[in-house]
Design an enzyme around this catalytic site. Sequence first.
Site, short mmCIF file in Angstrom:
data_model
loop_
_atom_site.label_atom_id
_atom_site.label_comp_id
_atom_site.label_asym_id
_atom_site.label_seq_id
_atom_site.Cartn_x
_atom_site.Cartn_y
_atom_site.Cartn_z
N HIS A 101 0.89 -1.17 0.00
CA HIS A 101 0.00 0.00 0.00
C HIS A 101 0.92 1.22 0.00
CE1 HIS A 101 -2.57 -2.88 2.27
NE2 HIS A 101 -3.60 -2.22 1.78
N ASP A 104 2.11 2.12 3.47
CA ASP A 104 3.05 1.20 4.15
C ASP A 104 4.47 1.61 3.82
OD1 ASP A 104 0.73 -0.40 4.20
OD2 ASP A 104 1.43 -1.59 2.49
N ASP A 309 -6.17 -13.44 9.30
CA ASP A 309 -5.05 -13.36 8.34
C ASP A 309 -3.88 -14.27 8.72
OD1 ASP A 309 -6.24 -11.59 6.59
OD2 ASP A 309 -5.29 -9.80 7.42
C1 XUL Z 1 -7.80 -6.25 4.16
C2 XUL Z 1 -6.98 -6.71 3.03
C3 XUL Z 1 -6.08 -5.70 2.41
C4 XUL Z 1 -6.04 -5.77 0.94
C5 XUL Z 1 -5.25 -4.65 0.30
O1 XUL Z 1 -8.55 -7.23 4.76
O2 XUL Z 1 -7.03 -7.86 2.66
O3 XUL Z 1 -4.82 -5.86 2.96
O4 XUL Z 1 -5.49 -6.97 0.50
O5 XUL Z 1 -5.71 -3.41 0.68
#
Ligand code: XUL
Length: 438
Positions: A101, A104, A309
């Site tokens: 991003h 980041d 995640d």
């Molecule tokens: C959020 C997510 C993000 C996207 C990119 O849940 O998955 O990290 O992949 O913005």
Amino acid sequence: MAEAFPDVTQIRFEGPGTKNPLAFRHYNPDEVVAGMTMADHLRFSVAFWHTFRGTGADQFGVGTMVRPWDDGTQSIENAQRRVRAAFEFFEKLGVKFWTFHDRDLAPEGETLAETNRNLDAVVAVAKEEQARTGIQLLWGTACLFSNPRYMHGASTSCNADAFAYAAAQVKKAIEVTHELGGLGYTFWGGREGYTTLLNTDMGRELDHLAKFLHMAVDFKKEIGFTGQFYIEPKPMEPTKHQYDSDAAACVAFLQKYGLMGELKLNLETNHATLAGHTMEHELETAIHFGVFGSVDANAGDVMLGWDTDQFPTDIYLTTNVMLRIMKAGGLAPGGLNFDAHVRRESFEPIDLFHAHVGGMDAFARGLKIAAKLREDRALDDFIAQRYGSWDTGIGAKIEAGKVGFKELEAYMLEKGEIAPNASGRQEMLENILNDYIA
Ligand code: XUL
Ligand code: CO
């Protein structure tokens, strides 16, 4: 700069019997499986935000991560050093792609102009590191959800200025993605959604989201950026109702707003499960509608209802994912991007290697198992035979559009009752799958 990971040399394939935790047991990049190298099938990518910006903070406590290369300041030098550490990690791990991003990479400044200058200074280092290592940018994206200006959303905000700021930010993010030779650009809806209809004009917000994406498509064409645009579906978090809730919702949106053909989907496992779907369902849906693009590879926790995640370790999951990816004809120009972070308790730099090595091996096993299932037609023949009634007789006539309700009534009045149904044999098929996974 001193090495960020002095204790790690190149991670290598040592095969299933090895006792070395920092070696691949299954991922052998040059090994050919079903006519293609494992590296080309799997196209692994590291997510900069989790791996180099994740602090381990949660609602109950501050960060725990130990990152010796990071001095904790918001300086440009620190951001540049972090990028060099990241490329050392990508190289030692042996991945060919990364994702980021905008925010980041570089800190926000006092003004948008200063923020853009900060980004340029760090992108310059990323460009240098890409040239040095040959590692490519799978996709770039913009963070349109952290800054308080986006509290009501970005392109779907009730505040038109937030839309304008987001447009300026995405313009810049697409430009730097283009500059870095990015293969794609992702739109995850951040705060594009709502919490209550008591204060929300949903139709207007959806129209604005579509307008925003049309502007992005126009801009992309204007600057000659040929990378693939992706939407990343997610049903909730941070808002209660995210607009891009799942693959089917995205297809409906793209169709209504004339965006089919311009954007594909970047599907994420933990987002699929939050939507109450399996990842394979999301992949199958996207493939059917011609919008399958790329994968954010991770996993949720069956006991927890949020976006944890985690790194993928479940071979059933990776096998099912690889079956669909192979059915779609492969991932390129997309990839398997580890949108996953180490647990808060796994705070040492070396844990970043353990996590990625495990995810890569899990997918390598999934690939090998899926390839064998396909080669043996272990599931395909059963499915083909299950639909055999559509290949001849009345089924073939229906599919060919040769009959309507009147002919079907005449057919059934004469026949009286349908041909006997056959068993779906789910349990037998589950046993077959288990046999291949073993
Ligand atoms: C959020 C997510 C993000 C996207 C990119 O849940 O998955 O990290 O992949 O913005
Ligand atoms: Co993601």
